[in-house]
Motif scaffolding. Structure first.
Motif, short mmCIF file in Angstrom:
data_model
loop_
_atom_site.label_atom_id
_atom_site.label_comp_id
_atom_site.label_asym_id
_atom_site.label_seq_id
_atom_site.Cartn_x
_atom_site.Cartn_y
_atom_site.Cartn_z
N LEU A 371 36.96 36.04 49.29
CA LEU A 371 38.19 35.79 50.03
C LEU A 371 38.06 34.51 50.84
CD1 LEU A 371 39.04 39.37 51.33
CD2 LEU A 371 40.39 38.01 49.76
N LEU A 372 39.12 33.70 50.78
CA LEU A 372 39.11 32.40 51.44
C LEU A 372 40.24 32.33 52.47
CD1 LEU A 372 38.87 30.27 48.16
CD2 LEU A 372 36.96 30.98 49.62
N GLU A 373 39.93 31.80 53.66
CA GLU A 373 40.98 31.61 54.65
C GLU A 373 41.59 30.22 54.48
OE1 GLU A 373 41.85 31.50 59.47
OE2 GLU A 373 39.84 31.10 58.71
N LEU A 374 42.93 30.18 54.54
CA LEU A 374 43.64 28.91 54.48
C LEU A 374 43.61 28.24 55.85
CD1 LEU A 374 45.62 26.79 53.36
CD2 LEU A 374 47.46 28.44 53.70
N VAL A 375 43.13 27.00 55.87
CA VAL A 375 43.02 26.24 57.12
C VAL A 375 43.73 24.89 56.94
CG1 VAL A 375 41.44 25.14 58.76
CG2 VAL A 375 40.83 27.33 57.71
N ILE A 376 44.62 24.56 57.87
CA ILE A 376 45.24 23.24 57.87
C ILE A 376 44.31 22.28 58.59
CG2 ILE A 376 47.27 21.87 58.49
CD1 ILE A 376 48.89 24.42 58.61
N MET A 377 43.83 21.27 57.88
CA MET A 377 42.85 20.36 58.47
C MET A 377 43.52 19.44 59.49
SD MET A 377 40.48 21.70 56.79
CE MET A 377 39.08 20.72 57.32
N SER A 378 42.74 19.00 60.44
CA SER A 378 43.28 18.21 61.55
C SER A 378 43.93 16.91 61.09
CB SER A 378 42.18 17.90 62.58
OG SER A 378 41.13 17.18 61.96
N ASP A 379 43.49 16.36 59.94
CA ASP A 379 44.08 15.11 59.46
C ASP A 379 45.17 15.34 58.42
OD1 ASP A 379 42.23 16.07 57.63
OD2 ASP A 379 41.38 14.12 57.14
N THR A 397 44.95 29.64 59.81
CA THR A 397 46.14 30.46 59.61
C THR A 397 45.83 31.96 59.68
OG1 THR A 397 45.89 30.56 57.20
CG2 THR A 397 47.12 28.67 58.12
N GLY A 398 44.60 32.36 59.33
CA GLY A 398 44.29 33.78 59.23
C GLY A 398 44.76 34.40 57.93
N ASP A 399 45.34 33.60 57.04
CA ASP A 399 45.85 34.09 55.75
C ASP A 399 44.77 33.93 54.69
OD1 ASP A 399 48.74 34.76 56.31
OD2 ASP A 399 48.65 32.70 57.06
N LEU A 400 44.62 34.96 53.87
CA LEU A 400 43.53 35.02 52.90
C LEU A 400 44.04 34.82 51.47
CD1 LEU A 400 41.61 38.10 54.33
CD2 LEU A 400 41.32 35.68 54.89
N PHE A 401 43.19 34.17 50.66
CA PHE A 401 43.55 33.86 49.28
C PHE A 401 42.32 34.01 48.39
CE2 PHE A 401 46.57 31.73 51.92
CZ PHE A 401 47.78 31.79 51.23
N LEU A 402 42.59 34.18 47.11
CA LEU A 402 41.57 34.06 46.07
C LEU A 402 41.87 32.83 45.23
CD1 LEU A 402 41.20 37.72 44.73
CD2 LEU A 402 39.47 36.42 45.97
N GLU A 403 40.84 32.07 44.89
CA GLU A 403 41.03 30.93 43.99
C GLU A 403 40.88 31.44 42.56
OE1 GLU A 403 39.84 26.22 43.69
OE2 GLU A 403 38.38 27.62 44.56
N VAL A 404 41.98 31.43 41.81
CA VAL A 404 41.98 32.00 40.46
C VAL A 404 41.78 30.94 39.39
CG1 VAL A 404 43.37 33.99 41.10
CG2 VAL A 404 44.51 31.87 40.41
N ALA A 405 41.94 29.67 39.77
CA ALA A 405 41.69 28.52 38.91
C ALA A 405 41.51 27.35 39.86
CB ALA A 405 42.83 28.28 37.94
N PRO A 406 40.88 26.26 39.42
CA PRO A 406 40.69 25.14 40.34
C PRO A 406 42.00 24.69 40.98
CG PRO A 406 39.41 24.80 38.35
CD PRO A 406 40.26 26.02 38.11
#
Length: 537
Positions: A371-379, A397-406
């Motif tokens: 599980l990956l958290e989505l983060v908006i980078m400072s730049d 964001t606290g929102d979670l995702f799976l990377e299913v393809a690059p």
């Protein structure tokens, strides 16, 4: 290059698309049914915005309020008069601070206005009786079309001293520590939002004017974002009679207004999907749309399967207030459920592995990947104000995702105690639970708040000792009344029907730590919850 704003976009579009319809407005008969859809052109909206700007420039100057000051606007944000006031106050040179109907307690509004240093409050006339002891001047947002303001000067367009100057202020859709957070929007951030909106709302058929519908209130970021995209491409936006408009109204929009791009929250869209199973005409109209855009939550699996089976052109979007609208988009159509999402062009996001106690709740990590958290980078150009970011400068964001393809992701919930209501507004369940434990600890052994995709939260309680259930519910409501009086409407528990008393140790728990499992409670008591919410509708 000069930074763009909603006002510069409107000015350019009103020149380029002068005679095209920008809005279709419902004309109701004496039974509150849509009789016709009137047309507002681009040039008419520009004229009205400048008319309202003259009015507010004169009115607020008489109060001694200087330009660039914050002016709060409390309105439903769903009708044309609201849009003229919101744009007109900005055109007069002020910074709108936007509130919607979902802030029922004026005390909270006063606190938020104080935090933003607002100098005046403009409100719908029907709210006037609530605004006692308002600490700043108040004015009604009356319909001023037809006023002769030719002698009231139109002030020059305000330009920012710095890209970091605030252009408008929104608020988070959920309360933290009893109060929503300010979401200040800088001119630089607004320019980035315009860039994103341009990509999201690109026309699907060259040479055709897109026609879409309002997805919500202009006091919220979602509709603000979507309208910007429509303005950029000369599209038309239909004002529905309500956010959860019925299928008959949708059919009328498609047939009479030539709507070709529907946008709705999944809970509202589900009603149209249900009818399309029974009515071939509804099915044909949905299948003929160029896009069915939904956001905020996943669609129910059976609705997705039905839509893809009939080649409906679904598009899923993920976004939030703090980022300024859309962040991730799926391809239109695609033909499979739970379509993958890709970041919109021009942003810089990180997807970082998490270590969470709630991993056992999801059961995704071991079976389907990390599980990956989505983060908006400072730049990233859409990174929100520093006041909303963590110490590392990024927005988590606290929102979670799976990377299913690059570079492609599917949503997997959140890494915190927040749930989303049926119209995708957020609710902090832990804050409600903590208040119940603090105020009712002698009565309640344990509790959990559920209600994902529901109109409001529900509270499950296990009593500390045998007690009449109705009496326990009344005591909980009495002891927590003050806490709920300060929260958004969609975060409040004010009905005894939304408190469900069960015997101790009834609620499903984790095997290791014995924590109550929120999702498992939702699933185990789904039929009971369906019945309760149906009775309250």
């Amino acid at each position: 290059m000069a930074l763009r704003t909603h006002l510069t976009v409107l000015a350019e579009s009103s020149s380029k698309y002068s005679s095209l319809p920008i809005f279709r407005i419902p004309v109701l008969n004496n039974k509150d049914q849509v009789q016709d859809w009137s047309i507002i052109t681009y040039s008419q909206f520009q004229f009205d915005v400048e008319l309202y700007a003259r009015y507010w420039a004169r009115t607020l100057k008489a109060d001694g309020i200087s330009r660039r000051s914050v002016v709060a606007i409390w309105s439903g944000g769903m009708v044309y008069n609201d849009w003229c006031h919101i744009y007109g106050i900005a055109r007069a040179g002020y910074v709108p601070q936007l509130f919607s109907l979902r802030l029922p307690n004026p005390d909270i509004i006063y606190e938020l206005m104080q935090k933003a240093n607002a100098k005046a409050l403009c409100h719908e006339p029907s709210y006037g009786s609530m605004l006692v002891n308002c600490p700043i001047p108040i004015h009604e947002t009356i319909d001023i079309r037809g006023y002769d303001l030719s002698r009231a000067p139109l002030p020059p367009l305000v330009k920012p001293h710095s890209p970091s100057d605030t252009s408008m202020i929104f608020h988070t859709s959920g309360s933290t520590s009893g109060c929503p957070k300010l979401v200040p929007c800088s001119y630089q951030w607004l320019d980035a939002m315009i860039t994103k909106a341009y990509h999201v709302r690109k026309p699907l058929t060259p040479g055709r004017q897109d026609v879409t519908n309002c997805i919500g209130s202009m006091c919220h970021i979602g509709q603000t974002f979507m309208l910007l995209g429509s303005l950029l491409h000369g599209a038309c936006t239909i004002q529905p009679t309500r956010m959860d408009f019925g299928t008959v109204e949708l059919m009328d929009m498609i047939i009479r207004c030539r709507l070709n791009r529907l946008q709705q929250w999944p809970a509202f869209l589900a009603a149209h999907m249900r009818l399309s199973r029974q009515d071939p005409k509804v099915l044909a109209l949905l299948c003929g749309l160029e896009e069915i855009f939904y956001s905020g939550q996943a669609m129910p699996r059976d609705d997705e399967e039905w839509a893809y089976k009939h080649n409906m052109q679904l598009r899923s979007c993920f976004g939030n207030t703090e980022s300024g609208g859309a962040m991730l988009l799926s391809m239109i159509g695609g033909g499979r459920c739970n379509p993958s999402l890709r970041p919109v062009p021009g942003v810089k996001y990180g997807f970082f592995p998490i270590e969470s106690a709630e991993q056992t709740e999801t059961a995704y990590k071991n079976r389907n990947g990390t599980l990956l958290e989505l983060v908006i980078m400072s730049d990233s150009p859409d990174c929100p104000d520093a006041s909303l970011c963590k110490a590392d400068g990024h927005f988590h964001t606290g929102d979670l995702f799976l990377e299913v393809a690059p570079g492609e992701y599917v949503a997997r919930g959140r890494d915190d105690d927040w749930i989303k209501s049926y119209n995708s507004l957020r609710c902090d369940t832990k804050a409600i639970e903590d208040n119940v434990r603090m105020m009712c600890g002698a009565l309640v052994a344990n509790c959990i708040v559920v209600g994902n995709c529901r109109p409001s939260p529900a509270l499950f309680v296990e009593p500390r000792a045998p007690m009449d259930a109705d009496k326990l519910k009344k005591e909980i409501l009495r002891k927590t009344r003050h806490f709920h009086s300060r929260r958004y409407m969609h975060e409040r528990i004010t009905s005894p029907e939304l408190i469900i008393v069960v015997p101790e140790n009834t609620l499903p728990r984790t095997a290791t730590k014995g924590n109550i499992r929120r999702k498992a409670v939702e699933d185990a008591f789904k039929e009971d919850l369906d019945r309760i919410y149906a009775s309250l509708a």
